[in-house]
Every structure is written in structure tokens, then in C-alpha cells.
Design a protein around this motif. Sequence first.
Motif, PDB file in Angstrom:
ATOM      1  N   PHE A 994      25.392 -34.913 -41.733  1.00 45.95           N
ATOM      2  CA  PHE A 994      24.531 -34.717 -42.900  1.00 45.95           C
ATOM      3  C   PHE A 994      24.960 -33.543 -43.777  1.00 45.95           C
ATOM      4  CE2 PHE A 994      21.869 -37.161 -40.037  1.00 45.95           C
ATOM      5  CZ  PHE A 994      21.322 -38.102 -40.885  1.00 45.95           C
ATOM      6  N   TYR A 995      25.611 -32.570 -43.179  1.00 50.43           N
ATOM      7  CA  TYR A 995      25.981 -31.397 -43.967  1.00 50.43           C
ATOM      8  C   TYR A 995      27.487 -31.176 -44.044  1.00 50.43           C
ATOM      9  CZ  TYR A 995      21.034 -30.349 -43.242  1.00 50.43           C
ATOM     10  OH  TYR A 995      19.665 -30.419 -43.212  1.00 50.43           O
ATOM     11  N   GLY A 996      28.234 -31.890 -43.225  1.00 43.74           N
ATOM     12  CA  GLY A 996      29.677 -31.729 -43.240  1.00 43.74           C
ATOM     13  C   GLY A 996      30.152 -30.399 -42.697  1.00 43.74           C
ATOM     14  N   VAL A 997      29.350 -29.769 -41.847  1.00 41.95           N
ATOM     15  CA  VAL A 997      29.719 -28.473 -41.265  1.00 41.95           C
ATOM     16  C   VAL A 997      29.619 -28.579 -39.746  1.00 41.95           C
ATOM     17  CG1 VAL A 997      28.987 -27.178 -43.300  1.00 41.95           C
ATOM     18  CG2 VAL A 997      27.347 -27.583 -41.430  1.00 41.95           C
ATOM     19  N   ASP A 998      30.148 -27.598 -39.059  1.00 42.15           N
ATOM     20  CA  ASP A 998      30.153 -27.607 -37.596  1.00 42.15           C
ATOM     21  C   ASP A 998      29.515 -26.308 -37.095  1.00 42.15           C
ATOM     22  OD1 ASP A 998      30.560 -28.338 -35.024  1.00 42.15           O
ATOM     23  OD2 ASP A 998      32.755 -28.303 -35.111  1.00 42.15           O
ATOM     24  N   LEU A 999      29.159 -26.322 -35.806  1.00 47.15           N
ATOM     25  CA  LEU A 999      28.661 -25.109 -35.172  1.00 47.15           C
ATOM     26  C   LEU A 999      29.799 -24.114 -35.005  1.00 47.15           C
ATOM     27  CD1 LEU A 999      26.320 -26.403 -32.308  1.00 47.15           C
ATOM     28  CD2 LEU A 999      25.637 -25.163 -34.371  1.00 47.15           C
ATOM     29  N   ASP A1000      29.487 -22.846 -35.263  1.00 50.15           N
ATOM     30  CA  ASP A1000      30.462 -21.769 -35.049  1.00 50.15           C
ATOM     31  C   ASP A1000      30.021 -21.003 -33.802  1.00 50.15           C
ATOM     32  OD1 ASP A1000      32.414 -19.876 -35.217  1.00 50.15           O
ATOM     33  OD2 ASP A1000      31.535 -18.809 -36.924  1.00 50.15           O
ATOM     34  N   ILE A1001      30.770 -21.169 -32.717  1.00 48.17           N
ATOM     35  CA  ILE A1001      30.381 -20.589 -31.421  1.00 48.17           C
ATOM     36  C   ILE A1001      31.415 -19.536 -31.035  1.00 48.17           C
ATOM     37  CG2 ILE A1001      29.883 -21.054 -28.998  1.00 48.17           C
ATOM     38  CD1 ILE A1001      29.313 -23.962 -29.795  1.00 48.17           C
ATOM     39  N   SER A1002      30.935 -18.352 -30.752  1.00 46.40           N
ATOM     40  CA  SER A1002      31.817 -17.277 -30.256  1.00 46.40           C
ATOM     41  C   SER A1002      31.117 -16.612 -29.066  1.00 46.40           C
ATOM     42  CB  SER A1002      32.117 -16.255 -31.361  1.00 46.40           C
ATOM     43  OG  SER A1002      30.924 -15.638 -31.814  1.00 46.40           O
ATOM     44  N   SER A1003      31.892 -16.316 -28.041  1.00 41.40           N
ATOM     45  CA  SER A1003      31.284 -15.756 -26.816  1.00 41.40           C
ATOM     46  C   SER A1003      32.331 -15.044 -25.985  1.00 41.40           C
ATOM     47  CB  SER A1003      30.645 -16.877 -25.993  1.00 41.40           C
ATOM     48  OG  SER A1003      30.070 -16.360 -24.815  1.00 41.40           O
ATOM     49  N   ALA A1004      31.861 -14.133 -25.178  1.00 36.88           N
ATOM     50  CA  ALA A1004      32.705 -13.436 -24.212  1.00 36.88           C
ATOM     51  C   ALA A1004      31.877 -13.206 -22.961  1.00 36.88           C
ATOM     52  CB  ALA A1004      33.207 -12.109 -24.784  1.00 36.88           C
ATOM     53  N   GLU A1005      32.467 -13.360 -21.815  1.00 39.81           N
ATOM     54  CA  GLU A1005      31.737 -13.218 -20.571  1.00 39.81           C
ATOM     55  C   GLU A1005      31.159 -11.813 -20.424  1.00 39.81           C
ATOM     56  OE1 GLU A1005      33.143 -15.087 -16.936  1.00 39.81           O
ATOM     57  OE2 GLU A1005      34.842 -15.909 -18.088  1.00 39.81           O
ATOM     58  N   ASP A1006      29.839 -11.774 -20.021  1.00 39.39           N
ATOM     59  CA  ASP A1006      29.078 -10.538 -19.828  1.00 39.39           C
ATOM     60  C   ASP A1006      28.863  -9.765 -21.134  1.00 39.39           C
ATOM     61  OD1 ASP A1006      28.810 -10.952 -17.080  1.00 39.39           O
ATOM     62  OD2 ASP A1006      30.769 -10.007 -16.701  1.00 39.39           O
ATOM     63  N   ARG A1007      29.176 -10.402 -22.263  1.00 34.65           N
ATOM     64  CA  ARG A1007      28.959  -9.702 -23.540  1.00 34.65           C
ATOM     65  C   ARG A1007      28.080 -10.496 -24.487  1.00 34.65           C
ATOM     66  NH1 ARG A1007      34.443  -7.337 -25.870  1.00 34.65           N
ATOM     67  NH2 ARG A1007      32.864  -6.421 -27.286  1.00 34.65           N
ATOM     68  N   GLY A1008      27.705 -11.691 -24.104  1.00 34.82           N
ATOM     69  CA  GLY A1008      26.784 -12.469 -24.907  1.00 34.82           C
ATOM     70  C   GLY A1008      27.466 -13.561 -25.732  1.00 34.82           C
ATOM     71  N   THR A1009      26.606 -14.262 -26.490  1.00 35.34           N
ATOM     72  CA  THR A1009      27.061 -15.430 -27.268  1.00 35.34           C
ATOM     73  C   THR A1009      26.430 -15.400 -28.646  1.00 35.34           C
ATOM     74  OG1 THR A1009      27.239 -16.729 -25.242  1.00 35.34           O
ATOM     75  CG2 THR A1009      27.173 -17.941 -27.326  1.00 35.34           C
ATOM     76  N   ALA A1010      27.205 -15.859 -29.640  1.00 32.16           N
ATOM     77  CA  ALA A1010      26.700 -15.992 -31.015  1.00 32.16           C
ATOM     78  C   ALA A1010      26.979 -17.414 -31.502  1.00 32.16           C
ATOM     79  CB  ALA A1010      27.356 -14.984 -31.940  1.00 32.16           C
ATOM     80  N   ILE A1011      25.918 -18.100 -31.923  1.00 29.02           N
ATOM     81  CA  ILE A1011      26.047 -19.462 -32.451  1.00 29.02           C
ATOM     82  C   ILE A1011      25.466 -19.477 -33.852  1.00 29.02           C
ATOM     83  CG2 ILE A1011      25.410 -21.877 -32.159  1.00 29.02           C
ATOM     84  CD1 ILE A1011      25.141 -21.384 -29.165  1.00 29.02           C
ATOM     85  N   SER A1012      26.241 -20.000 -34.824  1.00 26.87           N
ATOM     86  CA  SER A1012      25.765 -20.005 -36.211  1.00 26.87           C
ATOM     87  C   SER A1012      26.207 -21.279 -36.914  1.00 26.87           C
ATOM     88  CB  SER A1012      26.290 -18.778 -36.959  1.00 26.87           C
ATOM     89  OG  SER A1012      27.705 -18.834 -37.060  1.00 26.87           O
ATOM     90  N   PHE A1013      25.524 -21.579 -38.005  1.00 31.06           N
ATOM     91  CA  PHE A1013      25.935 -22.677 -38.884  1.00 31.06           C
ATOM     92  C   PHE A1013      25.408 -22.407 -40.286  1.00 31.06           C
ATOM     93  CE2 PHE A1013      22.016 -23.994 -36.803  1.00 31.06           C
ATOM     94  CZ  PHE A1013      21.227 -24.463 -37.844  1.00 31.06           C
ATOM     95  N   ASN A1014      25.979 -23.119 -41.228  1.00 32.58           N
ATOM     96  CA  ASN A1014      25.704 -22.895 -42.643  1.00 32.58           C
ATOM     97  C   ASN A1014      25.312 -24.211 -43.287  1.00 32.58           C
ATOM     98  OD1 ASN A1014      25.793 -21.557 -45.206  1.00 32.58           O
ATOM     99  ND2 ASN A1014      27.297 -20.158 -44.264  1.00 32.58           N
ATOM    100  N   ILE A1015      24.157 -24.284 -43.937  1.00 32.31           N
ATOM    101  CA  ILE A1015      23.720 -25.531 -44.556  1.00 32.31           C
ATOM    102  C   ILE A1015      23.354 -25.269 -46.016  1.00 32.31           C
ATOM    103  CG2 ILE A1015      22.871 -26.505 -42.387  1.00 32.31           C
ATOM    104  CD1 ILE A1015      20.034 -25.800 -43.293  1.00 32.31           C
ATOM    105  N   PRO A1016      23.435 -26.287 -46.856  1.00 27.32           N
ATOM    106  CA  PRO A1016      23.061 -26.093 -48.259  1.00 27.32           C
ATOM    107  C   PRO A1016      21.566 -25.867 -48.416  1.00 27.32           C
ATOM    108  CG  PRO A1016      23.524 -28.409 -47.827  1.00 27.32           C
ATOM    109  CD  PRO A1016      23.932 -27.654 -46.588  1.00 27.32           C
ATOM    110  N   ALA A1017      21.250 -25.096 -49.437  1.00 25.36           N
ATOM    111  CA  ALA A1017      19.842 -24.789 -49.710  1.00 25.36           C
ATOM    112  C   ALA A1017      19.261 -25.902 -50.572  1.00 25.36           C
ATOM    113  CB  ALA A1017      19.730 -23.438 -50.404  1.00 25.36           C
ATOM    114  N   LYS A1018      18.387 -26.722 -49.965  1.00 26.45           N
ATOM    115  CA  LYS A1018      17.757 -27.825 -50.681  1.00 26.45           C
ATOM    116  C   LYS A1018      16.259 -27.796 -50.410  1.00 26.45           C
ATOM    117  CE  LYS A1018      19.863 -31.333 -49.047  1.00 26.45           C
ATOM    118  NZ  LYS A1018      20.239 -32.762 -48.900  1.00 26.45           N
ATOM    119  N   TYR A1019      15.488 -28.057 -51.458  1.00 21.37           N
ATOM    120  CA  TYR A1019      14.047 -28.139 -51.301  1.00 21.37           C
ATOM    121  C   TYR A1019      13.665 -29.518 -50.779  1.00 21.37           C
ATOM    122  CZ  TYR A1019      13.511 -23.803 -53.913  1.00 21.37           C
ATOM    123  OH  TYR A1019      13.562 -22.501 -54.318  1.00 21.37           O
ATOM    124  N   CYS A1020      12.564 -29.583 -50.047  1.00 24.64           N
ATOM    125  CA  CYS A1020      12.094 -30.852 -49.498  1.00 24.64           C
ATOM    126  C   CYS A1020      11.451 -31.693 -50.601  1.00 24.64           C
ATOM    127  CB  CYS A1020      11.086 -30.606 -48.378  1.00 24.64           C
ATOM    128  SG  CYS A1020      11.804 -29.806 -46.942  1.00 24.64           S
TER     129      CYS A1020
END
Length: 1020
Positions: A994-1020
Amino acid sequence: MNNMKVQKYFFYSMLMIMTVSIIIPGIRLLSSKSPEAVNGTLDLSNYDPGKDKTVKLNGEWEFYYGQLLTPDDFMSNQPAGRTIQKVPSTWSSYQIQGKNLPSYGTATYRLKLLLPEKGQSYGIKILCIAASARIFVDDRQVLTCGVPGYSPETTEPRYYADTGYFSTNKDEVDILIQVSNFTYAKSGIFYGIDFGSQQSITALRMYNFFIDTSLISGMFIISIYFFGLGLQRKNHREAMFFASYCLFAAIHAGTYSESILNYAFPILTYGAAAKILALSLILSLYSLYKSIYLTFNVSYSRRVTMINDGIAVSLILSTCFTDFYLSKYSPLINLLGNAYVVIVVLHMLIKQHIHKKVQGEYYIYTAMISAAVLLIISLFIIILPLEPNLFVPVFQPIFILSLALYMSEKYENSYQTIEELSGRLSILDKLKDDFLAKTSHELKTPLNGIINISQSLLDGAGGSLNAAQAEDIRLITSIGKRLSTLVYDILDYSKLKVMDIKLNIICLDVHQVVESTLEIFRYLIKGKSLTLENKIPPNQYMIMADENRLKQIITNLLDNSIKFTAQGSISLDCYQDGDFLWIEVRDTGIGIPEIKLKDIFTSYEQLEEQPADVSGTGLGLATAKQLVELHQGRIFAQSEPGQGACFTFSMPLVKDNRLLEALPGNYERYDLSPSLTYEKLPHTVNVGSKFSILAVDDEYSNLKALLNMLTVCQYNVTVAGNAKSALLLLKGALQYDLCILDVMMPGMDGYEACRKIREVYSPLELPILLLTAKALPDELEAGFRAGANDFIAKPFEARELKSRVNTLVQLKSSMDLLLEKETAFLQAQIRPHFIFNALNTISSFCYTNPAKAGELLSEFGVFLRNSFDFSSTYSSITIEQEIRLVKAYVAIEQARFGKRLEAEYNIDFSVLDYCILPLMIQPIVENSIRHGLMKRNQGGKVTLNLAKCENRINIQVIDNGLGIAANILDDLTNSKLEGRGVGLTNIKRRLLSFYGVDLDISSAEDRGTAISFNIPAKYC
């Protein structure tokens, strides 16, 4: 067979005419009993002016050599020197005292006429008296031809025929003729003098004038006809020589008999008239000889031909620059030349008939007979001499007409042969075209296989390749693509050769056409130190052209420039000149030698010195030239070796921003629908369908066609006239299931519009169908790189459009259904132990902290309601609703784990009203808590960041938990999530769809995880 009958009728008719023309004058000569003068007196007392015709004043005349006597000299005494001589005859044949008289000198002729009645009007008609004469009747001058004198200085010669009239009351008159000749070899009265009543002399004069003018006019008209024929058929030189023969024969006919040429041009002197007579005779005979020689292709040796040409040239030069034409031998030489040419012509005609059986043989028979008779009559006229019009001059016209008809028959046979060969060639050409088309289509399949297989080998389908193998496979791919391009070039060139190209003329923005073409070439030249620049300003120059063919012209020129420009730049610019726009393609390549500039647009022409990696057929520039000329434009090239080249071509500009009313050529145009105009765009037609389509094109006729076809297929359709308008519509409340984009549009082309749409919508969220003039591989590749789902080539059929639209709409519908089911499954994935743990936690707080228990029970209700009560798992919700679900879940988990779980929310409140698909954030937060934080004894912190950047919303979930092992992280980033639940799998798939983007996952053992994504700003 019918043609042979016509020839026979012509032959017998002409033979009859010639026979009559000989017999009647012959009978008239044999039966003539005209009186002759005796001893200077001619008795015409029995002559009846009312009934009898003219009589010749032939016989014995008084002759006084060396004297110019007047009527007064005969009033008193008989002048001395009287002799009796025969007239007509030259006085050089007279003998006085046993000696022949010289040709030059003066003399007087005298004849006494005995007339039948008194008080009658009579006339005298002369042809030519050499070289000047004055005629007296009694004491009155009635006719003058020049001015006789005793010396060349006092004599004025003239060369023409004339008539004189007189009336008398006597029954006898004296005719006195003064003659002077210091010019011509022949002298005196050598043609008979006609005498008769005024009416009969006038009738004779008019008859001769009519004969001469008819002969001259007829030959002159035939001359003009064959001159025109010779100019049209430059390889048929015999026509030009035959036209020259008719022309010079007409001129020659105007110099004797009545000497019409002298009357038409009174300023002609005796010498000029005599030269014209001699030259016209020589040139007419030579032209006749050359005409017959070339017509029948006679096999004379080169020596004989050179001798004949030499004789003709020597006679012409001697006539022009000497007095040879006046010598006493000139009549004999002219006679021999005339006889020689006629004999040669007869020999060639006979030889042609004997050795070659050809059509038109009866014309040859007629020509041979008329030429023989003409030669005999010419000999009689010169030797005797006889009057030129004694025999009706039909033999030369019959001779000319026979040869003209024979040549026409020959050309007709050639034309029929050409028609037959043309018919056969047309059939063979059609077979060739069919063979070429079938062969090219057959070649496309194996060439496509070669290209695809070799490309797959390069991509590693058959295993790894070493450097040499990869280079060979790359060469095979390049050769295959070049052969594929060659097939298209040959097909286009074949169509252009027979003008089988139909142009679809529309209004185009030059900038957009150039930009869309350059976009393809920029991709093709990746890795080269070469830049492509479009200097043409947008929305400024609108031209009338066929979109497909214009792109082909620019493509061919760019392809040529790229071949010969290893590094540097290629730029396109334009300038206006009148009603045309001149487009320049300038490069910094090796340039073109000046000697080759005139040939570069010739088919199969290539530079002799060119880079080793450059090859081709030489059809690109030739095809471009013909396509430009089809648009009524011109093309030329300028270049200097080592300084690059510049190709410039012109295209017609649009007048007053409207379609031109008339352009030459076979063009197709569409009438604009009155119900759909620029002012009414964008325009929506709602037929109550569940599918909506957005169609974008700058051609109103195309929009009308799309609107009609799609509404008939029960789709809701919105049409827009440009890409900017379409992008605004996509930001509106109406959701579309398909977008149809034209590639060529002013302002923003289809490729750029497609890329901008893909910034917001994925290929499955909003499929795009591109309309293109010609779906070439490079254009398809550019379209797919821009994000298109499919192509359709214009002009298209309704069935094809319906099928492609239905496929894309159903694809989106199927994908929507699949994601909806996955989301429903995700919603149902609430594990029983989570509900049990949540209820236990709430129950424990009921005894210790009832207020907290009530708060948790409320949060639990929110969580359950938001998890199960979506009206549609595919419908978008506000980000605020999704955040509420996240907070409810985190609150329950915090109540359960206490201080071990911390939560932080960094939320830009301006994003809360924007849309997001349900269950896009909560599963990520849940994953961080359960698998990242709660696996540690000390727990941890989860942070949720929401921020807006330009027109996009960035969502980030960060935890400081255990992190993710390297092997598992690799599986996550490469979408190898099978067997690991549907949470992240579903999120990743919906993001891509639906948005043509993917999850951005970065992590390191015992240091935590960061998961992000970017979507277009659209009103409902």
C-alpha cells in the motif's frame, strides 16, 4: 492485331496521297501548252484573264549584259549589246562571243508581252532573282527586290519572293528587269516568273503562303512535342535529335519558296538569310541522321560515326565563318550531302527491317518510300530547276509523321513492357514486404530468447561466470539487442520507402517529448562520462507532429550522437523561424568530414572512420530524414572533424494554440467532443460501480474515448487533462482503483507523474496503466522503473483496454482481500494466556487498589474493542486510534510487570488526524515488549516516536532489550519470516503493497532494537 491494321491503313493511305501528289503535277506538266517567248516577244493574245490561270514567262528574252537599262533607254534607239537568252537560267550558262559569262556582274532582261484586252489589271510573281532586281512594266516600276548597282558597294542584295501589280490600256507591254549580283554563285533569273490577272496572281501567292505556313507550323508543333518528350525522357536522346530535325527543317522551309522567314524578320540581310538557309539544311540533315542512328541503334563503326560527325562540324564551321555557302560549289555539295544523308537513312531503315522484326514496320515502309521520293524531287528541283511547290509538299510531312508514329509506337511498346514489369515488380515487392514482415516477426522470438537467456546468465542463472565468460555473454546480449533494433529499422524503412506510413498528427510540447526520450537514454548510458541536456524550455513550443514518429526521429539522432561521442555532452535546443520550429541535436563527438556530410542521410551510408565498438546499418539517419520530410520539415547536418556535430530539423508550429486546419499528407485527426472541453476538466462520471478509475491525457479525444469505453464497462471514471491535476485528485477524498496515464503530456510527462504517485501509493495500492505511442523495449523498461504496472500502445482497441483494465482492477481487489484476511487473522491472534494474565492482574488490583483495577479494566475494554470492532480490516483508521490501542496494551503490560517496563511517547500531535492501516504500530510495540524487554530480569524501556517530515510521517519503535541475533536479523531484513508468526510479516507486506516502503530494522545483541517505517501523510 488491331494496331497492325492501323499501321496498314496508314501505309496505304500515305502511299495513295504520295501517288496523287506525283501524278497530278506530272500530268499538268505533260499536258501544259503554255506559250513561250520567241525572240523577246511572248504572245498572250489568246489568254483569258477570267478563265485561265497564271502562265510562266519562259522562253527567249532580250538580254543586255553589263547594263542596267531603264524604259527611257528604249524610247529612241535600240541599246547596244542585245542578245537572246533562255529564261529561266543562270547567266553564267550564257555564251556571248563564244565565252561563258561570269556569275558576278549586272544585266538587263527585256520581254514584250502581247495582251488579249485593254484596260485589265495584271500581276507578276517572282521567287528569287539573284541577288537584287528591279522590275518595270513599260515606264512604271512595279516590283523591287533589293537595289541593283554596278558595284558591290552600290548594290543591296535581298533574298525573298514578291509580287507586283499593274494596269494597262495597251494591248502590248514591255517588261524590263534590272539584275545585279556580286554575292551568290548563281545569278540571274533561275526560277520562272508567273504572270496573270491580279486575282490569279493573288490566289497563287495565297496558295503558296498557305502551303509554306502549314508545312512550317506542322513541323514546328511536332518539334515542340518531341522536345518535351526528350526533356521528360533524358535517356532517349533520339527524341531530342528528331525534335531538332523538325525544328531546323521548319526553319529551312521558311527560307525558300515564299521566303516567309524574310517577311517575318525584314532586318535579315541577304548574307544572313543565305547562311540560315545553309545552316538549317545542314543541321536538319545531321539531326535526322543522328535521330535515325539512335532510334534504330545501328551498328556502325566508331570511325564511320566520327567521319560523319566531322563532316557535319566542318560544314557548319565553314558556313558560319566563311563565304563557302556562296561559292559555286555549295549547291553541288548541298545536293551531295542531302543525297548522302537520305541514302544513309534509307540504308538504316532497310537494315533495321531486315535484321529486326519489330512492331511498327509499316511506319518504316512509309518512311522509306517518302524519303526516296523526297530525294528524287529534291534532285529535280535543284538540277532543272523546278519550283519548290510544283509538287504539293506532302512527302516531308509524311516522312516526319511516319518516324514520329514509329517512335510513339516504340515508346508505347516500352510503356506496355514497363507496365507489365511494374505489375510483376508490384507482386514481387508485395511478396518481399510480406516475407520481410514475416521474417522480422519470426526473428523477434529467437532474438528475444537470445537476449533474455544471455541476460539471465549474466545475472547468475547458470552459476557464477569468470570475467572472460561474462564479457562474451555481455557481447551476445549487445548483439542481440542491436539485431532487434535492426528489425524495427528495416520494417520502418520499408514502410517509408513505399510511403506506407500514416501519421497521427497531434499537438505536442517539444520539451516533454525530448525529456521522455532523454530519460531512456540516460539509463542506457549509465557508467559513461557523457551527459545529456535538454535546453528546450517547457510549455513554450507546441508543434504539430506524430508523437511516435517524432520520438523516433529524436531517438535516431541521439543514438547516432551517442555512438560517436565517447565523452562530453549531448544537448538539445531549439529556435523558432516563421511557422516552423528548428530543433538542434548537438554533440561533442568525433565529428563528420565535410565530404561525407552530403551523404550521411543516404540509406546504408556510414562513416568510414568510426569507433571500433560502433556498428550499424546506416538506416537511422535515412529514416529520420524521411520522417521529417513527411512532417513537411527539413533536416541538415553541420560538423567539423574533432569538433562534434549538430543535426537540425524543423517541425510545423501550432498556430494560435489550436490544431492546424490543413496539413498536406495522409494524416488522421480526431474531432473534439462538444461535451468534453478543457474548461470542463476534471470531469467525473459515476455509474454506481464499486471500482473507480482516474484517466489522464492531454488529448481530449483520447479522454473522450477512454470515458466512453470505461463507463460502458461499468466503471466510475474521472478524467483529467494533465498530471498536476491528477495528483491533486489523488489527494482528495475519492479513492481510485486504477490510474491510466498518457506518457506524453505537457508540463509533466507520464513517467514523472508515475514516480510522484509511487511516492504515495504502492503498485498494489494504486495500479498504473501507461498509454504510449509505441511500446518499445526501452520505453517499457523506463515505464516499469518509474513504477507502472502495465503498458498499452496507442492506438488501442476497446477489447484490449477492457482486458488490461479488468486485470489490474481485479489484481488490486484480490490483493485487498488477501491483506484484509491477514489483518483479520492478526486481529484474531490474541492469545488466551494474554487475556488470562490481564484478567488476573485486574483481579489482584480489585482487592488492593480498586481504582487501579477500574482503570485497567477500562484500558482492557479499549484494547478489546479496537482489536475486534474494525468495520473493515482494510479500511484506514486515524493514527490517534492506533495510538490509543498501543497505549491500552502498554498500560495493561505495565500493570502486570510494574517498574520493569517503562514506556515513552514522543508524538507530534499534528499527525493524529492522518490515516494509517490498522494494527501497524501495536504489533511492533508488543514484539519489543515480549521479545526484547521482558526477556531480561531488569526489564527495559520502549519508546514510540511519531514525527512529520514534509508530506510523510515517520514512525519509530525503540527498545533497549536483548536485541536480535545476527542470523535472525538477516532473515528479518531479507523477508525470510516464515514460521515466525504473521505480525511483522503482515506489516511488511502491507507496507510494501500500500505504501511501497519496507520496515527498517536495526539491532545489536544486548543493546536493543529499533524498528521504523515511513508512510505518506494522508487524511482519512
